[in-house]
Scaffold this active site. Structure first.
Site, PDB file in Angstrom:
ATOM      1  N   HIS A 205      -9.310  -2.471  -4.736  1.00  0.00           N
ATOM      2  CA  HIS A 205      -8.191  -2.752  -3.836  1.00  0.00           C
ATOM      3  C   HIS A 205      -7.187  -3.703  -4.487  1.00  0.00           C
ATOM      4  O   HIS A 205      -5.967  -3.547  -4.303  1.00  0.00           O
ATOM      5  CB  HIS A 205      -8.658  -3.338  -2.512  1.00  0.00           C
ATOM      6  CG  HIS A 205      -7.527  -3.501  -1.549  1.00  0.00           C
ATOM      7  ND1 HIS A 205      -6.991  -2.442  -0.860  1.00  0.00           N
ATOM      8  CD2 HIS A 205      -6.768  -4.582  -1.230  1.00  0.00           C
ATOM      9  CE1 HIS A 205      -5.960  -2.862  -0.137  1.00  0.00           C
ATOM     10  NE2 HIS A 205      -5.817  -4.164  -0.352  1.00  0.00           N
TER      11      HIS A 205
ATOM     12  N   HIS B  32      -1.046 -10.988  -5.022  1.00  0.00           N
ATOM     13  CA  HIS B  32       0.373 -10.683  -4.888  1.00  0.00           C
ATOM     14  C   HIS B  32       1.249 -11.719  -5.607  1.00  0.00           C
ATOM     15  O   HIS B  32       2.227 -11.358  -6.267  1.00  0.00           O
ATOM     16  CB  HIS B  32       0.768 -10.627  -3.413  1.00  0.00           C
ATOM     17  CG  HIS B  32       0.057  -9.567  -2.643  1.00  0.00           C
ATOM     18  ND1 HIS B  32       0.147  -8.228  -2.958  1.00  0.00           N
ATOM     19  CD2 HIS B  32      -0.762  -9.642  -1.562  1.00  0.00           C
ATOM     20  CE1 HIS B  32      -0.586  -7.527  -2.109  1.00  0.00           C
ATOM     21  NE2 HIS B  32      -1.141  -8.356  -1.254  1.00  0.00           N
TER      22      HIS B  32
ATOM     23  N   ASP C 210      -3.249  -2.975  -4.972  1.00  0.00           N
ATOM     24  CA  ASP C 210      -2.162  -3.899  -4.669  1.00  0.00           C
ATOM     25  C   ASP C 210      -1.249  -4.092  -5.875  1.00  0.00           C
ATOM     26  O   ASP C 210      -0.017  -4.168  -5.736  1.00  0.00           O
ATOM     27  CB  ASP C 210      -2.724  -5.264  -4.252  1.00  0.00           C
ATOM     28  CG  ASP C 210      -3.206  -5.287  -2.811  1.00  0.00           C
ATOM     29  OD1 ASP C 210      -2.875  -4.369  -2.038  1.00  0.00           O
ATOM     30  OD2 ASP C 210      -3.913  -6.255  -2.453  1.00  0.00           O
TER      31      ASP C 210
ATOM     32  N   HIS D 126       0.828  -1.208   0.000  1.00  0.00           N
ATOM     33  CA  HIS D 126       0.000   0.000   0.000  1.00  0.00           C
ATOM     34  C   HIS D 126       0.865   1.261   0.000  1.00  0.00           C
ATOM     35  O   HIS D 126       0.558   2.239  -0.679  1.00  0.00           O
ATOM     36  CB  HIS D 126      -0.941   0.019   1.206  1.00  0.00           C
ATOM     37  CG  HIS D 126      -1.849  -1.164   1.268  1.00  0.00           C
ATOM     38  ND1 HIS D 126      -2.578  -1.482   2.395  1.00  0.00           N
ATOM     39  CD2 HIS D 126      -2.164  -2.101   0.334  1.00  0.00           C
ATOM     40  CE1 HIS D 126      -3.297  -2.570   2.155  1.00  0.00           C
ATOM     41  NE2 HIS D 126      -3.036  -2.967   0.911  1.00  0.00           N
TER      42      HIS D 126
END
Length: 315
Positions: A241, A268, A245, A84
């Site tokens: 979101h 991720h 990321d 973030h």
């Protein structure tokens, strides 16, 4: 080169400090975002009581991608949940900064990048002498990982196309496409919070994770509703979101990317697999520099005006 403001590298105009809690450790954290010289990049400076350890924000430093992105020095020192903060720095066009931190995890703040964006905007940016460097994608790179798919393809700016799919009507299938620049990052991505399912909380606690998670920093998803009293900040906050990321993870390329990133059912792990696949193919990318002001002549004024308004562009 659309999507990036200014032909020269930037750093923070002055130091700014923040405090918060590590979402996994539950421990208090203090960090300071500090100016750095050109060509420094983004670097974490960890204070561990026995001296300081420096870890560059680079894909070669990645040691973990389970639930968050973790960077390490190869000798046991690490810093987690960097995505973030890196998204805020990259999204606002900060090329160089030193991040001093007294813990092994970046604070979660409110679960989004908004607190970091506010801190950066409070001090503004300073333009440096060196030309900005870009990582230009030259040919498509594609990765399959189970049911997830990711790719980077050539593009004249930084474009995101992110799609997620969850087996709950509260999320379902969501997709966002966006050209990322400081204005669009602030408006469309910065405030999107991390999320999790209530049914997973006890499992995470048993594993010693999510000890700092709360309704103040996580969108909690129950069986049939969002548990947070205030609800969602965007109707599709979940995919926004995931895009946030992706901005943070792809910042580990070490320079702004000129390319389009596409992700299906990723996270991720997929973000990093795509980035590592890109760097593994020397024919798939190159580093280029923005022209110096004296070389662009008639465009000099517009570049300078854009740079002068860089820190003030807010929504």
């Amino acid at each position: 080169m659309k999507g990036f403001i200014g032909a020269r590298q930037t750093t923070l105009a002055s130091e700014v400090s923040l405090t918060g809690t590590g979402v996994h450790s539950g421990a208090p954290v203090s960090i300071s975002l500090c100016p750095a010289d050109d060509n420094t990049g983004i670097r974490f400076l960890l204070s561990n009581g026995h001296g300081d350890t420096e870890i560059p924000a680079d894909q070669r430093s990645v040691t973990g991608v389970n639930l968050c992105t973790v960077l390490g020095d190869g000798n046991g020192a690490s810093v987690a949940t960097v995505e973030h903060l890196l998204a805020a720095l990259h999204g606002l066009g900060v090329d160089n900064a030193q991040i001093e931190i007294d813990s092994c995890e970046v604070p979660i703040m409110d679960g989004s990048a908004a607190g970091f964006v506010e801190a950066i905007d409070d001090v503004g940016l300073a333009e440096l002498e060196a030309p900005r460097r870009f990582l230009k994608v030259l040919k498509p790179i594609s990765v399959e990982d189970g049911g997830a798919h990711g790719e980077l393809v050539p593009n004249n700016g930084f474009h995101l196309d992110v799609e997620i799919e969850f087996d709950t009507p509260l999320i379902g299938t969501q997709r966002i496409e966006i050209d990322v620049n400081p204005g669009s990052f602030r408006r469309e991505l910065a405030r999107a919070r991390t999320f999790g399912f209530m049914k997973d909380v006890e499992r995470l606690w048993a594993a010693g994770l999510a000890l700092g998670a709360s309704l103040d920093n996580t969108v909690a998803i129950g069986d049939d509703r969002v548990v947070n009293r205030e609800g969602l900040r965007y109707s599709d906050e979940f995919v926004r979101h995931k895009a946030l990321d992706a901005v943070g993870d792809l910042a580990l390329a070490g320079a702004p990317i000129l390319g389009a990133f596409r992700s299906r059912r990723g996270g991720h792990r997929l973000n990093m697999l795509v980035l590592k696949a890109l760097f593994a193919d020397a024919d798939a990318w190159t580093m280029i520099e923005a022209p110096r002001y004296r070389e662009v002549r008639h465009a000099e004024l517009s570049h300078r005006l854009a740079a002068a308004n860089f820190a003030a562009e807010r929504s």
